[in-house]
Write a protein that holds these residues in place. Structure first.
Motif, PDB file in Angstrom:
ATOM      1  N   ILE A 209       0.194   9.152   5.922  1.00 18.33           N
ATOM      2  CA  ILE A 209      -1.075   8.435   5.888  1.00 18.33           C
ATOM      3  C   ILE A 209      -0.790   6.961   6.165  1.00 18.33           C
ATOM      4  CG2 ILE A 209      -2.069  10.044   4.204  1.00 18.33           C
ATOM      5  CD1 ILE A 209      -1.978   7.700   2.187  1.00 18.33           C
ATOM      6  N   VAL A 210      -1.801   6.282   6.690  1.00 17.08           N
ATOM      7  CA  VAL A 210      -1.673   4.877   7.073  1.00 17.08           C
ATOM      8  C   VAL A 210      -2.260   3.998   5.975  1.00 17.08           C
ATOM      9  CG1 VAL A 210      -2.333   3.115   8.753  1.00 17.08           C
ATOM     10  CG2 VAL A 210      -1.757   5.439   9.513  1.00 17.08           C
ATOM     11  N   ILE A 211      -1.505   2.990   5.569  1.00 24.72           N
ATOM     12  CA  ILE A 211      -1.942   2.017   4.576  1.00 24.72           C
ATOM     13  C   ILE A 211      -2.280   0.722   5.293  1.00 24.72           C
ATOM     14  CG2 ILE A 211      -1.356   0.815   2.439  1.00 24.72           C
ATOM     15  CD1 ILE A 211      -1.351   3.857   2.181  1.00 24.72           C
ATOM     16  N   TRP A 212      -3.446   0.171   5.005  1.00 25.34           N
ATOM     17  CA  TRP A 212      -3.861  -1.071   5.652  1.00 25.34           C
ATOM     18  C   TRP A 212      -2.899  -2.211   5.333  1.00 25.34           C
ATOM     19  CZ3 TRP A 212      -9.432  -3.019   6.550  1.00 25.34           C
ATOM     20  CH2 TRP A 212     -10.137  -2.100   7.352  1.00 25.34           C
ATOM     21  N   GLY A 213      -2.636  -3.041   6.343  1.00 21.21           N
ATOM     22  CA  GLY A 213      -1.896  -4.274   6.153  1.00 21.21           C
ATOM     23  C   GLY A 213      -0.388  -4.073   6.105  1.00 21.21           C
ATOM     24  N   SER A 214       0.283  -5.148   5.730  1.00 19.24           N
ATOM     25  CA  SER A 214       1.747  -5.153   5.714  1.00 19.24           C
ATOM     26  C   SER A 214       2.335  -4.483   4.485  1.00 19.24           C
ATOM     27  CB  SER A 214       2.243  -6.597   5.771  1.00 19.24           C
ATOM     28  OG  SER A 214       1.900  -7.285   4.568  1.00 19.24           O
ATOM     29  N   GLY A 215       1.532  -4.337   3.439  1.00 18.87           N
ATOM     30  CA  GLY A 215       2.048  -3.798   2.180  1.00 18.87           C
ATOM     31  C   GLY A 215       2.685  -4.846   1.294  1.00 18.87           C
ATOM     32  N   GLU A 216       2.749  -6.088   1.785  1.00 23.81           N
ATOM     33  CA  GLU A 216       3.444  -7.139   1.046  1.00 23.81           C
ATOM     34  C   GLU A 216       2.582  -7.900   0.032  1.00 23.81           C
ATOM     35  OE1 GLU A 216       5.188  -9.666   3.950  1.00 23.81           O
ATOM     36  OE2 GLU A 216       6.540  -8.110   4.733  1.00 23.81           O
ATOM     37  N   PRO A 217       1.257  -7.988   0.214  1.00 19.28           N
ATOM     38  CA  PRO A 217       0.464  -8.743  -0.763  1.00 19.28           C
ATOM     39  C   PRO A 217       0.653  -8.208  -2.184  1.00 19.28           C
ATOM     40  CG  PRO A 217      -0.849  -8.280   1.160  1.00 19.28           C
ATOM     41  CD  PRO A 217       0.420  -7.498   1.325  1.00 19.28           C
ATOM     42  N   PRO A 275       0.019  -3.143  10.129  1.00 17.30           N
ATOM     43  CA  PRO A 275      -0.065  -4.606   9.976  1.00 17.30           C
ATOM     44  C   PRO A 275      -1.182  -5.249  10.787  1.00 17.30           C
ATOM     45  CG  PRO A 275       1.810  -3.999  11.344  1.00 17.30           C
ATOM     46  CD  PRO A 275       1.257  -2.721  10.797  1.00 17.30           C
ATOM     47  N   SER A 276      -1.842  -4.469  11.659  1.00 16.57           N
ATOM     48  CA  SER A 276      -2.975  -5.036  12.402  1.00 16.57           C
ATOM     49  C   SER A 276      -4.202  -5.191  11.520  1.00 16.57           C
ATOM     50  CB  SER A 276      -3.315  -4.152  13.613  1.00 16.57           C
ATOM     51  OG  SER A 276      -3.890  -2.922  13.197  1.00 16.57           O
ATOM     52  N   LYS A 277      -4.230  -4.518  10.384  1.00 15.23           N
ATOM     53  CA  LYS A 277      -5.346  -4.607   9.443  1.00 15.23           C
ATOM     54  C   LYS A 277      -5.130  -5.792   8.504  1.00 15.23           C
ATOM     55  CE  LYS A 277      -7.308  -0.850  11.012  1.00 15.23           C
ATOM     56  NZ  LYS A 277      -8.560  -0.925  11.791  1.00 15.23           N
ATOM     57  N   PRO A 278      -6.247  -6.363   7.978  1.00 17.68           N
ATOM     58  CA  PRO A 278      -6.115  -7.565   7.143  1.00 17.68           C
ATOM     59  C   PRO A 278      -5.428  -7.294   5.817  1.00 17.68           C
ATOM     60  CG  PRO A 278      -8.382  -6.769   7.135  1.00 17.68           C
ATOM     61  CD  PRO A 278      -7.659  -5.970   8.171  1.00 17.68           C
TER      62      PRO A 278
END
Length: 323
Positions: A209-217, A275-278
Motif C-alpha cells: 500500500i502507498v503512504i502519502w508523503g515522505s514518511g518523515e514528518p 513523496p509527491s504527496k504533501p
C-alpha cells in the motif's frame, strides 16, 4: 494577561452541556463525566440542533440553561478534506463557535471549555511548541482555514473573559485518536485512515500500500480518553485566559506509525512512500509542561491505544462500511 491558574472544582450535580457529544471527543468527554459522578448531562445530536443556526442555538441554550458548557463540536477532517473544502471548514467552525459562545453568555454560563487544535500554531514553530508560539508565524497551508477558525475561538474566549468576567478556558489538544473516530480512507486523519487501509489490505491480501508523503514528518498522538480526563481536570483546576496544551510530550515519524499500525493489525505487505504527496507540517510536538505542572499527564501508551482503537473498529465494521 493571565488570571489565576486554579479554579473551584465543578459541582457534580450542575447541568453540563456537551456540544458534539456524539463525536469522537464529545463522546469520550461524556463518558468521563459520567464516570466522575456528574448527574445532569445534556446533549443534542446535529440532527436535533444545528449549531450553525444562531436562533436554534440560542433557543436550545435558553431552554436547558446549563451551568457548564464543553465545546467539542466542530467540522473536522484530515489533510485531504481540509485541502478540498477550506471554505466549509472556516465558515462552519466560525458559526458553531460564535453561536455557541454568544448563546452561553446570554444565559450566564459560568464555566466553558473551548477545545481548539494544535494546528493553530505556526508551521515552523520551535519544537516542542509552547503556548507562547500562538500568532508568531505563518500557518500550515493545508489546514490554515480550520486553524484560523480555532484561533478565532481562542480569542473569543479571551474576549468574553475580559468583557464579561466569564471563567472560560481554552485547551489545545494534539492529534487525537480512539474509539468512535472517523475511519474514512480519504477524509479522516492519518491514524484512523491507516487502520482502515491496512486492515483492508490485510483482508484483500494486497502486496503493498502507498503512504502519502515522505514518511518523515513527526506527529504526536493523544488517546481521546486522555483528552477527556484532561478536560475534566482543567475545568476543576484551571482558570486562566492563557491557552493550555494537552498532549503526551512524545512524537513518532509517520513511517514508524504506519509500521506500528501494520504490526498490530497483522499486515505483512510492503509500505511504499509517495513523496509527491504533501507532508504537511514537518513536526508538531506540544510542550505540555504547563499541564504537567498542574498535576496531570497522559496515561495511554500509543501501542495500547491503537489496539483499543482497532478493536473498536472491528466491532463496528459493518456500520462503518455503510458510511
Amino acid at each position: 494577561m493571565a488570571t489565576n491558574a486554579t479554579s473551584q472544582p465543578l459541582d457534580r450535580s450542575a447541568r453540563v452541556y456537551v456540544a458534539g457529544h456524539r463525536g469522537l471527543v464529545g463522546g469520550a468527554i461524556w463518558r468521563r463525566l459520567e464516570a466522575e459522578g456528574f448527574t445532569d448531562l445534556v446533549g443534542a445530536s446535529s440532527a436535533e440542533l444545528d449549531l450553525r443556526d444562531r436562533r436554534a442555538t440560542f433557543d436550545f441554550l435558553g431552554s436547558v440553561r446549563p451551568k457548564v458548557v464543553i465545546d467539542a463540536a466542530a467540522r473536522v477532517g484530515g489533510i485531504v478534506a481540509n485541502s478540498r473544502f477550506p471554505a466549509d471548514f472556516l465558515s462552519d467552525n466560525l458559526q458553531i463557535q460564535v453561536n455557541l459562545m454568544d448563546a452561553a453568555n446570554s444565559v450566564d454560563v459560568d464555566r466553558l471549555l473551548f477545545l481548539g487544535s494544535s494546528c493553530i500554531y505556526p508551521k515552523l514553530a520551535a519544537q516542542p511548541i509552547t503556548e507562547a508560539s500562538l500568532l508568531t508565524g505563518v500557518l500550515e497551508p493545508t489546514n490554515e482555514a480550520y486553524a484560523i477558525a480555532k484561533i478565532a475561538g481562542v480569542l473569543q474566549v479571551q474576549a468574553f473573559r475580559r468583557q464579561f468576567g466569564r471563567r472560560w478556558i481554552s485547551a489545545m489538544p494534539t492529534n487525537l485518536y480512539g474509539p468512535g473516530d472517523n475511519f474514512h480512507p480519504e477524509h479522516s486523519h492519518v491514524l484512523p485512515a491507516l487502520i482502515r487501509r491496512l486492515h483492508d489490505a490485510k483482508e484483500a491480501g494486497t502486496p503493498e500500500i502507498v503512504i502519502w508523503g515522505s514518511g518523515e514528518p513527526l506527529r504526536e498522538f493523544l488517546h481521546v480518553n486522555d483528552l477527556a480526563a484532561a478536560s475534566v481536570f482543567l475545568l476543576d483546576n484551571y482558570d486562566s485566559d492563557e491557552i493550555i496544551n494537552v498532549g503526551v510530550g512524545r512524537d513518532i515519524p509517520i513511517r514508524e506509525l504506519a509500521e506500528l499500525v501494520a504490526g498490530i493489525i497483522g499486515y505483512t505487505g510492503r509500505l511504499v512512500q509517495d513523496p509527491s504527496k504533501p507532508d504537511g507540517t514537518p513536526r508538531k510536538l506540544l510542550d505540555v509542561s504547563r499541564l504537567e505542572g498542574l498535576g496531570w499527564s497522559a496515561e495511554t501508551r500509543l501501542d495500547e491505544g491503537i489496539r483499543d482503537t482497532y478493536d473498536w473498529y472491528l466491532r463496528h465494521l459493518d456500520s462503518l462500511r455503510a458510511k
